[in-house]
Scaffold this motif. Sequence first.
Motif, PDB file in Angstrom:
ATOM      1  N   UNK A   3       9.952 -36.329   8.684  1.00 11.45           N
ATOM      2  CA  UNK A   3       9.645 -36.929   7.385  1.00 11.45           C
ATOM      3  C   UNK A   3       9.972 -36.028   6.201  1.00 11.45           C
ATOM      4  N   UNK A   4       9.789 -34.724   6.354  1.00 15.28           N
ATOM      5  CA  UNK A   4      10.045 -33.814   5.228  1.00 15.28           C
ATOM      6  C   UNK A   4      11.532 -33.803   4.883  1.00 15.28           C
ATOM      7  N   UNK A   5      12.384 -33.661   5.910  1.00 12.14           N
ATOM      8  CA  UNK A   5      13.827 -33.673   5.641  1.00 12.14           C
ATOM      9  C   UNK A   5      14.287 -35.046   5.145  1.00 12.14           C
ATOM     10  N   UNK A   6      13.670 -36.117   5.659  1.00 10.17           N
ATOM     11  CA  UNK A   6      13.992 -37.450   5.156  1.00 10.17           C
ATOM     12  C   UNK A   6      13.666 -37.565   3.673  1.00 10.17           C
ATOM     13  N   UNK A   7      12.510 -37.049   3.277  1.00 16.66           N
ATOM     14  CA  UNK A   7      12.115 -37.122   1.865  1.00 16.66           C
ATOM     15  C   UNK A   7      13.102 -36.365   0.989  1.00 16.66           C
ATOM     16  N   UNK A   8      13.679 -35.286   1.502  1.00 17.20           N
ATOM     17  CA  UNK A   8      14.666 -34.531   0.735  1.00 17.20           C
ATOM     18  C   UNK A   8      15.935 -35.356   0.532  1.00 17.20           C
TER      19      UNK A   8
END
Length: 349
Positions: A213-218
Amino acid sequence: MKTRTFKMTAFMGLVLTLVFACSPKVNTDDLTALNESEAVAEKQAVVFIAGYDKGESTYYKDAKKHFEGMHYQIVDDAFSLQEIISWLNKNHNDQDYSEIHIVNKGNSKKGLSLETTIHGELLSETSLLNCLKESKLPKLESVLAADSKLVFHTSELGKNKQLLQILKQTFTANHQPKVFATPHATLFNGQFQKHFLANVFYGYYPTAQSPGNIDLSKQFIRKYPLEDIHWLNAIRTKEEGEPGEAFSYKFNIPVLWEIEFSDDEDVPSLTDAYEIMDWIDDNEEYSNILKDMGIKKQYFRWRAYKSGQKVIIKGKTTAVCILKPMMQRNNPLSYVRTEFDNQRYYTQL
């Protein structure tokens, strides 16, 4: 090289508006007035639920419930443009259609998931033009009033004015209807509002290879730098916890290409994803397909294998769709009204 690309799959009850003309006062000296009292033709409105739900989706079920609550006549067994036009011709009963609503999934680039003809191609600019050119569709009879409205409840279809213009011509009969579609997402059966519009944002990753999720949000931050949305929270949220809260859902988009070559020696050996992506880069036709989809090739999980003089390429991407309900600017707790004649939120042709 002879190629053949297979289909890519990756969206009232009867209201009679009875307007009774007020009869003018009888003038006994004017027999013409007695015989020419004003009358307004009865009109009818109909909603086509032109699709069916798959898996856990309840989009069409929710849309049907919404329009039933508004007392529209519902038709839920017409899944092609051919069937819709035929139904209108058969059931108009000498009454003008005031409103024709079509509920169908699709988007501005792909078109509609509605079939052109029964078991025919899905509706797009190209497929519809071909149908009209080859006279495959029935012609709409004289069933429209001068102010008839044709409303498509398809997310983002309002961005594709060319397709809407072709649909307008397709539904032109004794009169030309006004056509409406929203450039935004349209949703039914929300947590706080039964029918509402939303701004929509997309992220992607190769299916079964989630970056987290963190990399997706980026990815969303890079793609939509001016949006005031907490992307990580939106990815984690599956439905509105409060009015106007951004939320997300996921779905897969598959690609299947079957390419036939004239000679066995021409069939490429594509052993991994990198070789497949290099092959796509070298073939403009397939590069353009992905370009039209708006999805980068590295967001697909790729596989390929040979079958005689053919190579079969399969790709699948997972789309992360973030929806931000559209709220009134002067009242952030109230949703914008889904009035299709409001040109701020609906395209009108």
